[in-house]
Design a protein around this motif. Structure first.
Motif, PDB file in Angstrom:
ATOM      1  N   VAL A  26       0.825  -1.205   0.000  1.00 22.72           N
ATOM      2  CA  VAL A  26       0.000   0.000   0.000  1.00 22.72           C
ATOM      3  C   VAL A  26       0.863   1.261   0.000  1.00 22.72           C
ATOM      4  O   VAL A  26       1.763   1.406   0.837  1.00 22.72           O
ATOM      5  CB  VAL A  26      -0.935   0.012   1.223  1.00 22.72           C
ATOM      6  CG1 VAL A  26      -1.756   1.297   1.265  1.00 22.72           C
ATOM      7  CG2 VAL A  26      -1.857  -1.206   1.196  1.00 22.72           C
ATOM      8  N   LEU A  27       0.571   2.169  -0.929  1.00 22.39           N
ATOM      9  CA  LEU A  27       1.246   3.456  -0.939  1.00 22.39           C
ATOM     10  C   LEU A  27       0.767   4.288   0.244  1.00 22.39           C
ATOM     11  O   LEU A  27      -0.435   4.461   0.450  1.00 22.39           O
ATOM     12  CB  LEU A  27       0.951   4.202  -2.248  1.00 22.39           C
ATOM     13  CG  LEU A  27       1.554   5.615  -2.347  1.00 22.39           C
ATOM     14  CD1 LEU A  27       3.078   5.563  -2.352  1.00 22.39           C
ATOM     15  CD2 LEU A  27       1.033   6.335  -3.586  1.00 22.39           C
ATOM     16  N   ILE A  28       1.712   4.828   0.996  1.00 17.83           N
ATOM     17  CA  ILE A  28       1.397   5.699   2.128  1.00 17.83           C
ATOM     18  C   ILE A  28       1.871   7.107   1.766  1.00 17.83           C
ATOM     19  O   ILE A  28       3.044   7.458   1.899  1.00 17.83           O
ATOM     20  CB  ILE A  28       2.075   5.205   3.422  1.00 17.83           C
ATOM     21  CG1 ILE A  28       1.724   3.731   3.702  1.00 17.83           C
ATOM     22  CG2 ILE A  28       1.695   6.102   4.593  1.00 17.83           C
ATOM     23  CD1 ILE A  28       0.254   3.462   3.944  1.00 17.83           C
ATOM     24  N   ARG A  29       0.948   7.890   1.258  1.00 13.68           N
ATOM     25  CA  ARG A  29       1.243   9.264   0.842  1.00 13.68           C
ATOM     26  C   ARG A  29      -0.006  10.107   1.107  1.00 13.68           C
ATOM     27  O   ARG A  29      -1.018   9.957   0.417  1.00 13.68           O
ATOM     28  CB  ARG A  29       1.624   9.308  -0.640  1.00 13.68           C
ATOM     29  CG  ARG A  29       2.130  10.670  -1.108  1.00 13.68           C
ATOM     30  CD  ARG A  29       2.470  10.651  -2.595  1.00 13.68           C
ATOM     31  NE  ARG A  29       2.935  11.960  -3.061  1.00 13.68           N
ATOM     32  CZ  ARG A  29       2.714  12.432  -4.280  1.00 13.68           C
ATOM     33  NH1 ARG A  29       2.023  11.711  -5.160  1.00 13.68           N
ATOM     34  NH2 ARG A  29       3.172  13.619  -4.628  1.00 13.68           N
ATOM     35  N   PRO A  30       0.028  10.959   2.113  1.00 12.04           N
ATOM     36  CA  PRO A  30      -1.195  11.624   2.565  1.00 12.04           C
ATOM     37  C   PRO A  30      -1.680  12.748   1.671  1.00 12.04           C
ATOM     38  O   PRO A  30      -2.816  13.226   1.837  1.00 12.04           O
ATOM     39  CB  PRO A  30      -0.801  12.171   3.936  1.00 12.04           C
ATOM     40  CG  PRO A  30       0.677  12.412   3.840  1.00 12.04           C
ATOM     41  CD  PRO A  30       1.187  11.298   2.962  1.00 12.04           C
ATOM     42  N   LEU A  64      10.425   6.604  12.160  1.00 11.18           N
ATOM     43  CA  LEU A  64       9.111   6.546  12.804  1.00 11.18           C
ATOM     44  C   LEU A  64       8.142   5.693  11.988  1.00 11.18           C
ATOM     45  O   LEU A  64       7.366   4.898  12.547  1.00 11.18           O
ATOM     46  CB  LEU A  64       8.549   7.956  12.971  1.00 11.18           C
ATOM     47  CG  LEU A  64       9.181   8.837  14.053  1.00 11.18           C
ATOM     48  CD1 LEU A  64       8.626  10.253  13.964  1.00 11.18           C
ATOM     49  CD2 LEU A  64       8.929   8.252  15.438  1.00 11.18           C
ATOM     50  N   LEU A  65       8.182   5.854  10.676  1.00  6.44           N
ATOM     51  CA  LEU A  65       7.283   5.083   9.816  1.00  6.44           C
ATOM     52  C   LEU A  65       7.705   3.620   9.745  1.00  6.44           C
ATOM     53  O   LEU A  65       6.852   2.715   9.722  1.00  6.44           O
ATOM     54  CB  LEU A  65       7.228   5.707   8.426  1.00  6.44           C
ATOM     55  CG  LEU A  65       6.680   7.134   8.369  1.00  6.44           C
ATOM     56  CD1 LEU A  65       6.657   7.640   6.929  1.00  6.44           C
ATOM     57  CD2 LEU A  65       5.288   7.222   8.988  1.00  6.44           C
ATOM     58  N   TYR A  73       7.223  16.019   4.764  1.00  2.00           N
ATOM     59  CA  TYR A  73       5.981  15.970   5.520  1.00  2.00           C
ATOM     60  C   TYR A  73       6.128  16.565   6.914  1.00  2.00           C
ATOM     61  O   TYR A  73       7.156  16.401   7.576  1.00  2.00           O
ATOM     62  CB  TYR A  73       5.494  14.524   5.640  1.00  2.00           C
ATOM     63  CG  TYR A  73       5.224  13.867   4.307  1.00  2.00           C
ATOM     64  CD1 TYR A  73       4.228  14.348   3.468  1.00  2.00           C
ATOM     65  CD2 TYR A  73       5.968  12.766   3.883  1.00  2.00           C
ATOM     66  CE1 TYR A  73       3.982  13.761   2.238  1.00  2.00           C
ATOM     67  CE2 TYR A  73       5.731  12.173   2.654  1.00  2.00           C
ATOM     68  CZ  TYR A  73       4.735  12.680   1.833  1.00  2.00           C
ATOM     69  OH  TYR A  73       4.503  12.098   0.617  1.00  2.00           O
ATOM     70  N   SER A  74       5.072  17.225   7.380  1.00  2.00           N
ATOM     71  CA  SER A  74       5.033  17.796   8.717  1.00  2.00           C
ATOM     72  C   SER A  74       4.854  16.688   9.751  1.00  2.00           C
ATOM     73  O   SER A  74       4.518  15.540   9.412  1.00  2.00           O
ATOM     74  CB  SER A  74       3.872  18.780   8.834  1.00  2.00           C
ATOM     75  OG  SER A  74       2.627  18.085   8.741  1.00  2.00           O
ATOM     76  N   SER A  75       5.042  17.034  11.011  1.00  3.55           N
ATOM     77  CA  SER A  75       4.843  16.044  12.082  1.00  3.55           C
ATOM     78  C   SER A  75       3.398  15.566  12.114  1.00  3.55           C
ATOM     79  O   SER A  75       3.133  14.395  12.405  1.00  3.55           O
ATOM     80  CB  SER A  75       5.243  16.646  13.434  1.00  3.55           C
ATOM     81  OG  SER A  75       4.489  17.823  13.702  1.00  3.55           O
ATOM     82  N   GLU A  76       2.454  16.455  11.783  1.00  2.53           N
ATOM     83  CA  GLU A  76       1.044  16.058  11.754  1.00  2.53           C
ATOM     84  C   GLU A  76       0.793  15.060  10.615  1.00  2.53           C
ATOM     85  O   GLU A  76       0.043  14.076  10.790  1.00  2.53           O
ATOM     86  CB  GLU A  76       0.145  17.284  11.581  1.00  2.53           C
ATOM     87  CG  GLU A  76       0.125  18.232  12.764  1.00  2.53           C
ATOM     88  CD  GLU A  76       1.306  19.180  12.803  1.00  2.53           C
ATOM     89  OE1 GLU A  76       1.449  19.900  13.801  1.00  2.53           O
ATOM     90  OE2 GLU A  76       2.086  19.209  11.827  1.00  2.53           O
ATOM     91  N   GLU A  77       1.417  15.275   9.482  1.00  2.00           N
ATOM     92  CA  GLU A  77       1.267  14.347   8.360  1.00  2.00           C
ATOM     93  C   GLU A  77       1.917  13.009   8.668  1.00  2.00           C
ATOM     94  O   GLU A  77       1.398  11.949   8.271  1.00  2.00           O
ATOM     95  CB  GLU A  77       1.865  14.966   7.094  1.00  2.00           C
ATOM     96  CG  GLU A  77       1.028  16.112   6.544  1.00  2.00           C
ATOM     97  CD  GLU A  77       1.709  16.881   5.426  1.00  2.00           C
ATOM     98  OE1 GLU A  77       0.988  17.324   4.514  1.00  2.00           O
ATOM     99  OE2 GLU A  77       2.951  17.043   5.463  1.00  2.00           O
ATOM    100  N   ILE A  78       3.027  13.023   9.374  1.00  2.00           N
ATOM    101  CA  ILE A  78       3.669  11.769   9.781  1.00  2.00           C
ATOM    102  C   ILE A  78       2.728  10.968  10.678  1.00  2.00           C
ATOM    103  O   ILE A  78       2.634   9.736  10.564  1.00  2.00           O
ATOM    104  CB  ILE A  78       5.016  12.034  10.485  1.00  2.00           C
ATOM    105  CG1 ILE A  78       6.031  12.621   9.498  1.00  2.00           C
ATOM    106  CG2 ILE A  78       5.558  10.759  11.130  1.00  2.00           C
ATOM    107  CD1 ILE A  78       6.433  11.684   8.380  1.00  2.00           C
ATOM    108  N   VAL A 114       4.591   1.295   1.097  1.00  2.00           N
ATOM    109  CA  VAL A 114       5.492   2.028   0.209  1.00  2.00           C
ATOM    110  C   VAL A 114       5.435   3.497   0.611  1.00  2.00           C
ATOM    111  O   VAL A 114       4.368   4.101   0.593  1.00  2.00           O
ATOM    112  CB  VAL A 114       5.058   1.866  -1.261  1.00  2.00           C
ATOM    113  CG1 VAL A 114       6.034   2.569  -2.192  1.00  2.00           C
ATOM    114  CG2 VAL A 114       4.896   0.395  -1.628  1.00  2.00           C
ATOM    115  N   PHE A 115       6.573   4.064   1.006  1.00  2.00           N
ATOM    116  CA  PHE A 115       6.579   5.464   1.421  1.00  2.00           C
ATOM    117  C   PHE A 115       7.979   6.038   1.274  1.00  2.00           C
ATOM    118  O   PHE A 115       8.930   5.329   0.948  1.00  2.00           O
ATOM    119  CB  PHE A 115       6.098   5.622   2.879  1.00  2.00           C
ATOM    120  CG  PHE A 115       6.911   4.866   3.897  1.00  2.00           C
ATOM    121  CD1 PHE A 115       8.062   5.430   4.448  1.00  2.00           C
ATOM    122  CD2 PHE A 115       6.525   3.604   4.330  1.00  2.00           C
ATOM    123  CE1 PHE A 115       8.816   4.742   5.389  1.00  2.00           C
ATOM    124  CE2 PHE A 115       7.270   2.913   5.271  1.00  2.00           C
ATOM    125  CZ  PHE A 115       8.420   3.484   5.802  1.00  2.00           C
ATOM    126  N   GLY A 116       8.101   7.335   1.521  1.00  2.00           N
ATOM    127  CA  GLY A 116       9.401   7.989   1.479  1.00  2.00           C
ATOM    128  C   GLY A 116       9.288   9.406   1.987  1.00  2.00           C
ATOM    129  O   GLY A 116       8.385  10.137   1.584  1.00  2.00           O
TER     130      GLY A 116
END
Length: 230
Positions: free
Chosen positions: A55-59, A107-108, A66-71, A90-92
């Motif tokens: 799964v792609l993890i991209r908000p 963290l992720l 990304y901000s701390s809130e987005e994390i 899947v993220f970056g």
């Protein structure tokens, strides 16, 4: 060599059942580079698609700083994907200097414990590509999806070749601009561990509602043409 289909819908993901794909990278909004798909899309794909669901993890669309809130949102999306049975994510995350962001990626990765993790093409925006590839390896990602720092694999093929010759301690999956006319030549030249492609066509939405827009959907005929080259 492994094959991964980039699928922007459940219907696209289902088309992978016609061929021996190792993975499906499931996303939404491929027209804008992809965002995190819905829980229902993830659940249906896990249940009915033969290939592993990653799964792609991209908000949001845009950059990968990304901000701390987005994390926090991304952590919750990873945990949700895990609970629904997805095999991987899947993220970056990059920082404001277009470099690998160690703390936020860790963290992720912590949230993704027990799943496979792929660092996606955010690395292609890096201002120090090879150094950031090494950071991705050191952090424990299983895989990197990359076009070699170029806008597509054709543009980045020399750096991808160099990467493969260095015997990286990570699975290198090439993606970005893979099509029927170049897939065989790129594979032969780079010799990657895996190939990622979407094989999409534009679907024209000619309805009269106020939100009408065109969107991308995997084409079974295009998929077959690409696979026939390999």
């Amino acid at each position: 060599m492994e094959l991964e289909l980039c699928a922007a819908s459940y219907s696209s993901a289902l088309k992978s059942n016609h061929h021996p794909f190792k993975r499906v990278e499931l996303c939404a909004n491929l027209e804008q580079g992809g965002t995190t798909p819905s829980p229902g899309t993830i659940a249906a794909t896990v249940e009915n698609v033969d290939a592993e669901c990653h799964v792609l993890i991209r908000p949001r669309v845009g950059n990968f700083n990304y901000s701390s809130e987005e994390i926090q949102v991304m952590q919750q999306d990873i945990l949700l994907a895990k609970s629904l049975g997805a095999k991987g994510v899947v993220f970056g995350v990059m920082n404001s200097q277009d470099r690998f962001d160690l703390n936020k990626n860790l963290l992720l990765l912590e949230a993704a414990e027990g799943m496979q993790s792929t660092f996606h093409r955010a690395v292609d925006s890096s201002s120090a590509y090879m150094k950031d590839i090494q950071s991705i390896i050191n952090c424990g990602f299983q895989r990197v999806l990359t076009s070699g720092g170029g806008t597509n694999v054709e543009a980045g093929k020399e750096q991808l070749k160099e990467l493969m010759l260095s015997n990286p301690d990570i699975e290198v999956m090439i993606g970005g601009g893979i099509n029927t006319t170049n897939v065989k030549q790129l594979y032969d030249y780079i010799q990657p561990h895996a190939i990622h492609f979407s094989a999409t066509d534009w679907v024209k939405d000619e309805s009269k509602n106020m939100y009408t827009t065109n969107y991308l959907e995997t084409s079974l005929s295009k998929m077959k043409e690409i696979l026939a080259q390999l």
